[in-house]
Write a protein that holds these residues in place. Structure first.
Motif, mmCIF file in Angstrom:
data_model
loop_
_atom_site.group_PDB
_atom_site.id
_atom_site.type_symbol
_atom_site.label_atom_id
_atom_site.label_comp_id
_atom_site.label_asym_id
_atom_site.label_seq_id
_atom_site.Cartn_x
_atom_site.Cartn_y
_atom_site.Cartn_z
ATOM 1 N N GLU A 166 36.599 37.976 38.625
ATOM 2 C CA GLU A 166 37.289 37.341 39.749
ATOM 3 C C GLU A 166 36.991 35.846 39.799
ATOM 4 O OE1 GLU A 166 37.317 41.311 42.626
ATOM 5 O OE2 GLU A 166 35.738 39.811 42.813
ATOM 6 N N THR A 167 35.761 35.477 39.490
ATOM 7 C CA THR A 167 35.408 34.055 39.471
ATOM 8 C C THR A 167 36.236 33.310 38.430
ATOM 9 O OG1 THR A 167 33.154 34.528 40.215
ATOM 10 C CG2 THR A 167 33.530 32.409 39.128
ATOM 11 N N GLU A 174 32.147 39.464 44.928
ATOM 12 C CA GLU A 174 32.849 38.823 43.821
ATOM 13 C C GLU A 174 32.225 39.195 42.477
ATOM 14 O OE1 GLU A 174 29.679 35.750 44.859
ATOM 15 O OE2 GLU A 174 30.889 37.266 45.895
ATOM 16 N N ASP A 194 38.877 26.027 48.270
ATOM 17 C CA ASP A 194 37.747 26.762 47.706
ATOM 18 C C ASP A 194 37.936 28.232 48.063
ATOM 19 O OD1 ASP A 194 35.307 27.353 46.488
ATOM 20 O OD2 ASP A 194 34.255 25.690 47.450
ATOM 21 N N TRP A 195 36.878 29.030 47.943
ATOM 22 C CA TRP A 195 36.910 30.394 48.456
ATOM 23 C C TRP A 195 35.604 30.676 49.155
ATOM 24 C CZ3 TRP A 195 36.753 34.613 44.033
ATOM 25 C CH2 TRP A 195 35.772 34.299 43.118
ATOM 26 N N PRO A 231 32.299 38.443 37.979
ATOM 27 C CA PRO A 231 32.592 37.366 37.021
ATOM 28 C C PRO A 231 34.075 37.279 36.665
ATOM 29 C CG PRO A 231 30.590 38.520 36.376
ATOM 30 C CD PRO A 231 31.174 39.296 37.523
ATOM 31 N N LYS A 280 36.481 35.012 48.900
ATOM 32 C CA LYS A 280 35.625 35.340 47.755
ATOM 33 C C LYS A 280 35.041 36.740 47.874
ATOM 34 C CE LYS A 280 31.622 33.160 47.274
ATOM 35 N NZ LYS A 280 30.620 32.143 46.850
ATOM 36 N N SER A 281 34.579 37.083 49.061
ATOM 37 C CA SER A 281 33.932 38.372 49.283
ATOM 38 C C SER A 281 34.133 38.761 50.742
ATOM 39 C CB SER A 281 32.439 38.306 48.941
ATOM 40 O OG SER A 281 31.798 37.258 49.644
ATOM 41 N N THR A 306 39.200 30.447 39.251
ATOM 42 C CA THR A 306 39.217 29.123 38.623
ATOM 43 C C THR A 306 40.618 28.786 38.123
ATOM 44 O OG1 THR A 306 36.891 29.312 37.994
ATOM 45 C CG2 THR A 306 38.220 27.706 36.789
#
Length: 392
Positions: A305-306, A301, A324-325, A303, A182-183, A310
């Motif tokens: 990328e989020t 991260e 997950d991430w 928005p 994620k980051s 998904t």
């Protein structure tokens, strides 16, 4: 949306992908091994050449070259696929060959970081090219030879490529539990050099200024910043100094790895580093020099990328996978792409563990599994099911 046959058939290529990974990993390509990097580049040009013309791109201040391949550059949708082919195992490292530990586990140099990811990338693209909407999506592949040392040569190519694309996919390894990234922390390499004054250790030791002792006093204070500063990690990775044992040493130097989590952490660390070094620098007969700097800012991260994660996970679940991430401490070229303003998903490669060690391994079933997820995502993008972020 049904899974196209070329993507559904990827598990049948498991043995082929395993053998390709063994071939690539048995070729040394340590970051400081020019001959190995050149040989690895030739292998990649041949194998990625199945998609189109794979060019070798010269880099500044090195003989190593990046690989770049562009497919349908005039298509309405454009994506960047990023990776690297160097490893941390140079030509003189004892870890040079693969061992098949079980039908599901391959140990070897670069099996996870990140030649396994390159296998996933290539397999996904070869399958995607056989899907019905492939002509609507163009992409650029950029593989660097210097990621393990900070991507100094490849960085300008990544920054340039970022201007041409809507989104990037980074095929660094997934986490050991299968999660994506994620980051990431930002990373930096610093040198602390202490200059003292040489003197005869028996005749006039009081005339000397011992650089080793001074540096050894500083380093625990610097490493203690890990506990003092939230989000900052410091590791003293190497130290050298002195000479003959009968001379008060006038030189000592340490190399420090620093990782930061958020914007502003780098400036905070630098202020504290200078404050720690200042008292010794002010002492008569001593001089402290701080060299190096941060080579990657934090990847945080967004928005966009989020939303795309998904969709990536949705496609994976439809194929029977779930993950997950998470935030991780290591940097990647995803940091550089984020700094250039290009949203990216990271950690899309194979599942493995024990990176940067002689126990590094790839979980072999993840080669076809992750290739299926990536190919299905590309298919859905090309079909218009997943909107890509707009660039400012």
């Amino acid at each position: 949306m049904p899974v196209p046959d070329p993507i559904a058939a990827l598990p049948k290529r498991a043995s082929e992908l395993r053998d390709l990974l063994i071939k690539w990993c048995n070729q040394n390509s340590g970051s400081a091994s020019p001959a190995g990097l050149a040989a690895m580049l030739k292998l990649l040009q041949a194998d990625f050449g199945r998609l189109g013309s794979a060019e070798a791109v010269p880099l500044a201040d090195t003989t190593a070259q990046a690989l770049r391949l562009r497919v349908r550059p005039t298509a309405p949708l454009q994506l960047l696929l990023s990776g690297h082919y160097d490893t941390v195992y140079d030509a003189d490292h004892p870890f040079q060959a693969c061992t098949l530990l079980s039908p599901e586990r391959l140990r070897g140099p670069g099996t996870a970081d990140m030649k396994g990811g390159l296998v996933v990338m290539l397999a996904a693209l070869l399958a995607f090219e056989k899907t019905p909407h492939a002509a609507k999506l163009g992409y650029e592949i950029l593989l660097g030879p210097d990621e393990e040392t900070g991507s100094q040569g490849t960085a300008p190519l990544l920054e340039e490529a970022a201007t041409r694309h809507r989104f990037a996919l980074v095929f660094e390894p997934a986490r050991a539990n299968g999660d994506l990234v994620k980051s990431r922390k930002g990373t930096g390499i610093f040198t602390l050099t202490c200059h003292g004054r040489a003197a005869h250790a028996g005749r006039a030791p009081e005339a000397g200024r011992n650089a080793i002792l001074a540096l050894c006093d500083l380093l625990p204070r610097v490493e203690a910043l890990t506990a003092e500063l939230p989000g900052v990690m410091v590791n003293v990775g190497a130290i050298r100094g002195g000479g003959a044992a009968n001379i008060v040493p006038d030189f000592a130097e340490a190399v420090i790895n620093v990782r930061v989590t958020a914007a502003g952490d780098d400036a905070t660390f630098l202020r504290r580093l200078h404050a720690i070094c200042a008292p010794w620098h002010a002492r008569e007969g001593y001089r402290i020099e701080i060299g190096g700097g941060f080579n990657r800012g934090p990847k945080v991260e967004t928005p966009a990328e989020t939303a795309l994660f998904t969709e990536w996970r949705k496609g994976a679940r439809e194929l029977g996978l779930d993950f997950d991430w998470q935030h991780v401490g290591g940097g990647s070229d995803g940091n550089l792409l984020s700094a250039a303003g290009l949203p990216n998903l990271d950690g899309l490669g194979c599942v493995g563990d024990h990176l940067h060690s002689p126990e590094e391994f790839c979980h072999l079933p993840s080669l076809t599994q992750r290739a299926q997820v990536a190919a299905r995502f590309l298919h859905r993008v090309a079909a218009g099911e997943i909107p890509l972020p707009t660039r400012a």
